[in-house]
Enzyme design. Structure first.
Site, PDB file in Angstrom:
ATOM      1  N   LEU A 115      71.422 -34.555  33.915  1.00  8.44           N
ATOM      2  CA  LEU A 115      70.729 -33.773  34.912  1.00  8.44           C
ATOM      3  C   LEU A 115      70.952 -34.688  36.210  1.00  8.44           C
ATOM      4  O   LEU A 115      70.920 -34.254  37.511  1.00  8.44           O
ATOM      5  CB  LEU A 115      69.134 -33.761  34.733  1.00  8.44           C
ATOM      6  N   GLY A 116      71.150 -36.171  36.262  1.00  7.55           N
ATOM      7  CA  GLY A 116      71.209 -36.740  37.297  1.00  7.55           C
ATOM      8  C   GLY A 116      71.159 -38.316  36.881  1.00  7.55           C
ATOM      9  O   GLY A 116      71.029 -38.764  35.637  1.00  7.55           O
ATOM     10  N   GLY A 136      70.536 -42.581  38.321  1.00  4.56           N
ATOM     11  CA  GLY A 136      69.948 -43.264  39.499  1.00  4.56           C
ATOM     12  C   GLY A 136      70.212 -44.619  39.414  1.00  4.56           C
ATOM     13  O   GLY A 136      70.878 -45.081  38.073  1.00  4.56           O
ATOM     14  N   VAL A 145      69.626 -42.700  33.577  1.00  2.76           N
ATOM     15  CA  VAL A 145      70.183 -41.684  33.508  1.00  2.76           C
ATOM     16  C   VAL A 145      69.292 -40.613  32.963  1.00  2.76           C
ATOM     17  O   VAL A 145      68.525 -40.806  32.001  1.00  2.76           O
ATOM     18  CB  VAL A 145      71.452 -41.578  32.584  1.00  2.76           C
ATOM     19  N   VAL A 146      69.299 -39.411  33.549  1.00  2.00           N
ATOM     20  CA  VAL A 146      68.417 -38.276  33.097  1.00  2.00           C
ATOM     21  C   VAL A 146      69.173 -37.135  32.520  1.00  2.00           C
ATOM     22  O   VAL A 146      70.096 -36.639  32.942  1.00  2.00           O
ATOM     23  CB  VAL A 146      67.620 -37.703  34.322  1.00  2.00           C
ATOM     24  N   LYS A 185      64.715 -39.480  30.650  1.00  2.00           N
ATOM     25  CA  LYS A 185      64.897 -40.542  31.545  1.00  2.00           C
ATOM     26  C   LYS A 185      65.273 -41.754  30.827  1.00  2.00           C
ATOM     27  O   LYS A 185      64.327 -42.491  30.283  1.00  2.00           O
ATOM     28  CB  LYS A 185      64.075 -40.841  32.734  1.00  2.00           C
ATOM     29  N   ASP A 199      59.565 -43.651  48.162  1.00  2.00           N
ATOM     30  CA  ASP A 199      60.694 -42.814  47.975  1.00  2.00           C
ATOM     31  C   ASP A 199      60.756 -41.260  48.099  1.00  2.00           C
ATOM     32  O   ASP A 199      61.422 -40.725  47.498  1.00  2.00           O
ATOM     33  CB  ASP A 199      61.597 -43.325  46.695  1.00  2.00           C
TER      34      ASP A 199
END
Length: 204
Positions: free
Chosen positions: A11-12, A14, A18-19, A35, A130
């Protein structure tokens, strides 16, 4: 906690992990976001879990159901956060769906959801640090209306009010010239950011 399931997709990614979208069979069946970070680099995730505990039951904050360790054959041990899955993606995805800006008739309701989430965060003595469209996730309506529900996510940079930390100037969205400095965390940063974000929802 032991979680059993199958990773469906990423999904993403960062700075802190990692997700993955995971379809679980235990402790319950369904779709969840997990995550993950290598156990040796998981301090931020474990701290994030401690912060998430403060927001259990808050309707406009993504819910975390626990932290757990897993072993991956190709990568060793990982620390994981077990999160609710936002099927609508992020607020940025929603903005892009409408050509970069949310319909004016919906901006007020979406702004209210974000503000209610921030009130819960501040009432518990924290600053998100954030806040941006990528960190606000979109869920199906929880009130029966046609409007999505927004929830604040990603507490990797969250700090307690009054805490000292290193930070960068103009670090939200459009940083061009950044200087490292020590600042004392207060809620002014998020107040500025929410004003900018609401403006961007419709006028950018």
């Amino acid at each position: 906690m032991e979680v059993k399931g199958v990773k469906l997709k990423v999904l993403g990614r960062g700075a802190y992990g990692v997700v993955h979208l995971v379809e679980t069979t235990s402790p319950c069946s369904g779709l969840f976001a997990v995550k993950s970070a290598p156990l040796t680099k998981s301090f931020s995730l474990s701290k994030e879990w401690e912060i998430f505990k403060k927001f259990i039951g808050c309707p406009n904050i993504v819910q975390c159901f626990g932290g757990f360790t897993s072993f991956e054959r190709d990568g060793g041990y990982f620390y994981n956060l077990f999160l609710e899955y936002a099927s609508g993606g992020s607020l940025l995805d929603l903005m892009n769906k409408y050509g970069g800006k949310i319909p004016e008739c919906d901006v007020k309701d979406y702004a209210r959801m974000i503000l209610e989430g921030l009130v819960d965060i501040h009432n518990r003595g924290y600053i998100h640090s954030d806040l941006k469209p990528e960190n606000i996730l979109v869920f199906p309506s929880q009130t029966g209306s046609d409007l999505n529900t927004l929830k604040i996510a990603d507490f990797g940079l969250a700090r307690q009010c009054g805490e000292k930390r290193y930070s960068t100037t103009l670090g939200i969205w459009f940083s061009r010239y950044s200087r490292l400095y020590v600042t004392r965390i207060c809620d002014g940063r998020n107040q500025w950011c929410i004003g900018y974000m609401v403006t961007r929802l419709h006028y950018c």
